[in-house]
Design an enzyme around this catalytic site. Structure first.
Site, PDB file in Angstrom:
ATOM      1  N   LEU A   1      12.640  29.813 -17.673  1.00  0.00           N
ATOM      2  CA  LEU A   1      12.241  28.385 -17.428  1.00  0.00           C
ATOM      3  C   LEU A   1      13.424  27.587 -17.188  1.00  0.00           C
ATOM      4  O   LEU A   1      14.621  27.798 -17.739  1.00  0.00           O
ATOM      5  CB  LEU A   1      11.435  28.044 -18.557  1.00  0.00           C
ATOM      6  CG  LEU A   1      10.281  28.843 -18.645  1.00  0.00           C
ATOM      7  CD1 LEU A   1       9.476  28.709 -20.132  1.00  0.00           C
ATOM      8  CD2 LEU A   1       9.028  28.551 -17.455  1.00  0.00           C
ATOM      9  N   PRO A   2      13.379  26.211 -16.836  1.00  0.00           N
ATOM     10  CA  PRO A   2      14.350  25.391 -16.524  1.00  0.00           C
ATOM     11  C   PRO A   2      15.216  24.896 -17.867  1.00  0.00           C
ATOM     12  O   PRO A   2      16.493  25.154 -17.640  1.00  0.00           O
ATOM     13  CB  PRO A   2      13.678  24.172 -15.838  1.00  0.00           C
ATOM     14  CG  PRO A   2      12.626  24.691 -15.297  1.00  0.00           C
ATOM     15  CD  PRO A   2      11.993  25.584 -16.370  1.00  0.00           C
TER      16      PRO A   2
ATOM     17  N   THR B   1      18.803  29.149 -19.581  1.00  0.00           N
ATOM     18  CA  THR B   1      19.824  28.577 -20.234  1.00  0.00           C
ATOM     19  C   THR B   1      19.342  27.178 -20.903  1.00  0.00           C
ATOM     20  O   THR B   1      18.782  26.296 -20.339  1.00  0.00           O
ATOM     21  CB  THR B   1      20.888  28.056 -19.011  1.00  0.00           C
ATOM     22  OG1 THR B   1      21.247  29.185 -18.290  1.00  0.00           O
ATOM     23  CG2 THR B   1      22.305  27.569 -19.735  1.00  0.00           C
TER      24      THR B   1
ATOM     25  N   LYS C   1      27.114  30.949 -22.723  1.00  0.00           N
ATOM     26  CA  LYS C   1      26.658  30.774 -21.145  1.00  0.00           C
ATOM     27  C   LYS C   1      27.179  29.250 -20.971  1.00  0.00           C
ATOM     28  O   LYS C   1      27.264  28.910 -19.901  1.00  0.00           O
ATOM     29  CB  LYS C   1      25.052  31.027 -21.187  1.00  0.00           C
ATOM     30  CG  LYS C   1      24.529  30.268 -19.855  1.00  0.00           C
ATOM     31  CD  LYS C   1      24.904  30.971 -18.748  1.00  0.00           C
ATOM     32  CE  LYS C   1      24.242  30.356 -17.593  1.00  0.00           C
ATOM     33  NZ  LYS C   1      24.705  30.740 -16.329  1.00  0.00           N
TER      34      LYS C   1
ATOM     35  N   LYS D   1      22.097  19.651 -16.254  1.00  0.00           N
ATOM     36  CA  LYS D   1      21.774  19.843 -17.620  1.00  0.00           C
ATOM     37  C   LYS D   1      22.683  20.658 -18.387  1.00  0.00           C
ATOM     38  O   LYS D   1      23.037  20.673 -19.438  1.00  0.00           O
ATOM     39  CB  LYS D   1      20.455  20.844 -17.542  1.00  0.00           C
ATOM     40  CG  LYS D   1      19.913  21.451 -18.884  1.00  0.00           C
ATOM     41  CD  LYS D   1      19.107  22.630 -18.613  1.00  0.00           C
ATOM     42  CE  LYS D   1      19.666  23.757 -17.778  1.00  0.00           C
ATOM     43  NZ  LYS D   1      19.146  25.114 -17.847  1.00  0.00           N
TER      44      LYS D   1
HETATM   45  P1  NAD Z   1      13.713  27.265 -10.934  1.00  0.00           P
HETATM   46  O1  NAD Z   1      13.635  25.791 -11.059  1.00  0.00           O
HETATM   47  O2  NAD Z   1      14.063  27.816  -9.354  1.00  0.00           O
HETATM   48  O3  NAD Z   1      12.651  28.139 -11.719  1.00  0.00           O
HETATM   49  C1  NAD Z   1      12.193  27.618 -12.977  1.00  0.00           C
HETATM   50  C2  NAD Z   1      10.676  27.914 -12.747  1.00  0.00           C
HETATM   51  O4  NAD Z   1      10.026  27.877 -14.018  1.00  0.00           O
HETATM   52  C3  NAD Z   1       9.950  27.106 -11.852  1.00  0.00           C
HETATM   53  O5  NAD Z   1       9.324  28.024 -10.703  1.00  0.00           O
HETATM   54  C4  NAD Z   1       8.759  26.343 -12.679  1.00  0.00           C
HETATM   55  O6  NAD Z   1       7.879  25.959 -11.926  1.00  0.00           O
HETATM   56  C5  NAD Z   1       8.632  27.191 -13.804  1.00  0.00           C
HETATM   57  N1  NAD Z   1       8.119  26.576 -14.838  1.00  0.00           N
HETATM   58  C6  NAD Z   1       8.510  25.371 -15.282  1.00  0.00           C
HETATM   59  N2  NAD Z   1       7.772  25.099 -16.478  1.00  0.00           N
HETATM   60  C7  NAD Z   1       6.852  26.197 -16.492  1.00  0.00           C
HETATM   61  C8  NAD Z   1       6.020  26.330 -17.535  1.00  0.00           C
HETATM   62  N3  NAD Z   1       5.608  25.518 -18.333  1.00  0.00           N
HETATM   63  N4  NAD Z   1       5.030  27.358 -17.286  1.00  0.00           N
HETATM   64  C9  NAD Z   1       5.072  28.295 -16.189  1.00  0.00           C
HETATM   65  N5  NAD Z   1       6.076  28.172 -15.212  1.00  0.00           N
HETATM   66  C10 NAD Z   1       7.178  26.970 -15.629  1.00  0.00           C
HETATM   67  O7  NAD Z   1      15.010  27.432 -11.611  1.00  0.00           O
HETATM   68  P2  NAD Z   1      16.022  28.874 -11.749  1.00  0.00           P
HETATM   69  O8  NAD Z   1      17.018  28.513 -10.837  1.00  0.00           O
HETATM   70  O9  NAD Z   1      14.995  30.101 -11.412  1.00  0.00           O
HETATM   71  O10 NAD Z   1      16.701  28.752 -13.000  1.00  0.00           O
HETATM   72  C11 NAD Z   1      16.101  29.119 -14.266  1.00  0.00           C
HETATM   73  C12 NAD Z   1      16.929  29.015 -15.348  1.00  0.00           C
HETATM   74  O11 NAD Z   1      18.137  30.048 -15.292  1.00  0.00           O
HETATM   75  C13 NAD Z   1      17.576  27.869 -15.628  1.00  0.00           C
HETATM   76  O12 NAD Z   1      17.575  27.567 -16.992  1.00  0.00           O
HETATM   77  C14 NAD Z   1      18.861  27.940 -15.271  1.00  0.00           C
HETATM   78  O13 NAD Z   1      19.738  26.837 -15.801  1.00  0.00           O
HETATM   79  C15 NAD Z   1      19.164  29.366 -15.310  1.00  0.00           C
HETATM   80  N6  NAD Z   1      20.052  29.988 -14.261  1.00  0.00           N
HETATM   81  C16 NAD Z   1      20.073  29.574 -12.922  1.00  0.00           C
HETATM   82  C17 NAD Z   1      20.909  30.385 -11.946  1.00  0.00           C
HETATM   83  C18 NAD Z   1      20.771  29.797 -10.503  1.00  0.00           C
HETATM   84  O14 NAD Z   1      21.817  30.396  -9.810  1.00  0.00           O
HETATM   85  N7  NAD Z   1      19.652  29.171 -10.084  1.00  0.00           N
HETATM   86  C19 NAD Z   1      21.872  30.882 -12.399  1.00  0.00           C
HETATM   87  C20 NAD Z   1      21.981  31.262 -13.969  1.00  0.00           C
HETATM   88  C21 NAD Z   1      21.131  30.535 -14.949  1.00  0.00           C
END
Ligand code: NAD
Length: 293
Positions: free
Chosen positions: A65-66, A94, A169, A244
């Site tokens: 999740l975000p 994260t 992280k 964030k």
């Molecule tokens: P994203 O926004 O693409 O995906 C998050 C998903 O969570 C979304 O599809 C959203 O609809 C869903 N969501 C939010 N609230 C929800 C709820 N209550 N119930 C169900 N679903 C819900 O984000 P991401 O890029 O996949 O990143 C996810 C996590 O991983 C974050 O914490 C980010 O910091 C971390 N991260 C991302 C990357 C990257 O390159 N994108 C790399 C490493 C870590």
């Protein structure tokens, strides 16, 4: 075959869930955004009607999740009330250490094993199943989580107790945020000095300025095929998420009297990019802002 409830199948969670299904697990996923859910359904991933439906009857629950607020609410309202004490919980989001530790405590009260297991490597490594995974939790929880982490990642580290994965992280992403800002500034300076970006890339990639932001995620298009710069900075790692993480690092540094001056300056660039309406774009898009001066 393990029954896995997967919550949050966005840019990262989507390919992670698909890899678990490809490895033979029964993955049942939910996401608030229907398009994200539709993108993973099939190939072994089943769609649930809600977070609660995704976790009911699961052996393992994974969340991606975000931010901390989402994780806190999802575990309190959807996960913990709907799982047994036998379930293994893995939060790969994260988030801040305080929220992570609080969720670990709530899981322990329920009798569940839990790990925080934030990831690094971006969407490409999530697709390849070669993420780096930084794990916090008991040795017993780490051992239980390892077979699933091995499907999603290639470098799995036991960082220590609850929240320790988040601490590592946070430090990693502080470095990443600074490096991307320096990479973007250097390329714009090179452009202004009349140097071909391709030449810059070729030279610095084998010089002391080399870093992941350059070699794997170059903010100038045409140099690293998988980089979001080739796709108008769509997908990848959203600026909102990078901001964030930078703020998490700044808050953590403040709490322990640590120095984070360079991180503060880099954070202000991501903040400015967000304020011009680009929060949904990949964080490497700050080069657009830097180019404008
Ligand atoms: P994203 O926004 O693409 O995906 C998050 C998903 O969570 C979304 O599809 C959203 O609809 C869903 N969501 C939010 N609230 C929800 C709820 N209550 N119930 C169900 N679903 C819900 O984000 P991401 O890029 O996949 O990143 C996810 C996590 O991983 C974050 O914490 C980010 O910091 C971390 N991260 C991302 C990357 C990257 O390159 N994108 C790399 C490493 C870590």
């Amino acid at each position: 075959m393990t029954k896995i409830g997967f919550i949050g199948v966005g840019n990262m969670g989507g390919p992670m869930a698909l890899n678990l299904a490809t490895a033979g697990h029964d993955v049942c996923a939910f996401d608030l955004v229907q398009a994200s859910l539709d993108a993973v359904v099939g190939d072994g991933v089943r769609a649930a009607g809600s977070n609660a439906d995704a976790v009911k009857g699961a052996d393992v629950v994974i969340t991606m999740l975000p931010a901390g607020g989402h994780v806190d609410a999802v575990y309190a309202n959807d996960v913990l009330p709907n799982v047994s004490s036998e379930v293994l919980l893995m939060d790969c989001s994260t988030i801040d250490m305080a929220t992570s530790k609080a969720v670990h405590e709530a899981a322990a009260e329920k009798g569940c094993l839990m790990v925080d297991a934030p990831v690094s490597g971006g969407v490409k490594k999530a697709v390849d199943g070669s993420l780096t995974m930084m794990v916090g939790g008991s040795d017993e929880a780490f051992a239980a989580a390892k077979p699933y982490l091995d499907v999603m990642g290639a470098n799995i580290f036991n960082c220590g107790d609850a929240g320790a994965g988040q601490a590592v992280k946070m430090c990693n992403n502080m470095m990443l945020g600074i490096q991307m800002a320096s990479t973007a500034e250097a390329f714009v300076l090179g452009e202004k000095l009349g140097i071909d970006p391709e030449k810059m890339f070729e030279v610095i990639n084998v010089s002391s300025g080399q870093c992941w932001s350059l070699s794997s995620y170059c903010p100038v298009p045409g140099l690293v095929p998988s980089a979001p710069s080739n796709n108008n900075f769509e997908g990848g790692f959203g600026t909102t998420l990078m901001l964030k993480d930078m703020n998490l690092a700044l808050e953590a540094a403040k709490a322990v009297n640590g120095s984070a001056k360079v991180a503060e300056m880099a954070t202000s660039i991501y903040q400015d990019y967000l304020e011009e309406g680009s929060g949904g774009k990949d964080f490497s898009g700050i080069i657009e802002l830097i180019r404008k001066g």
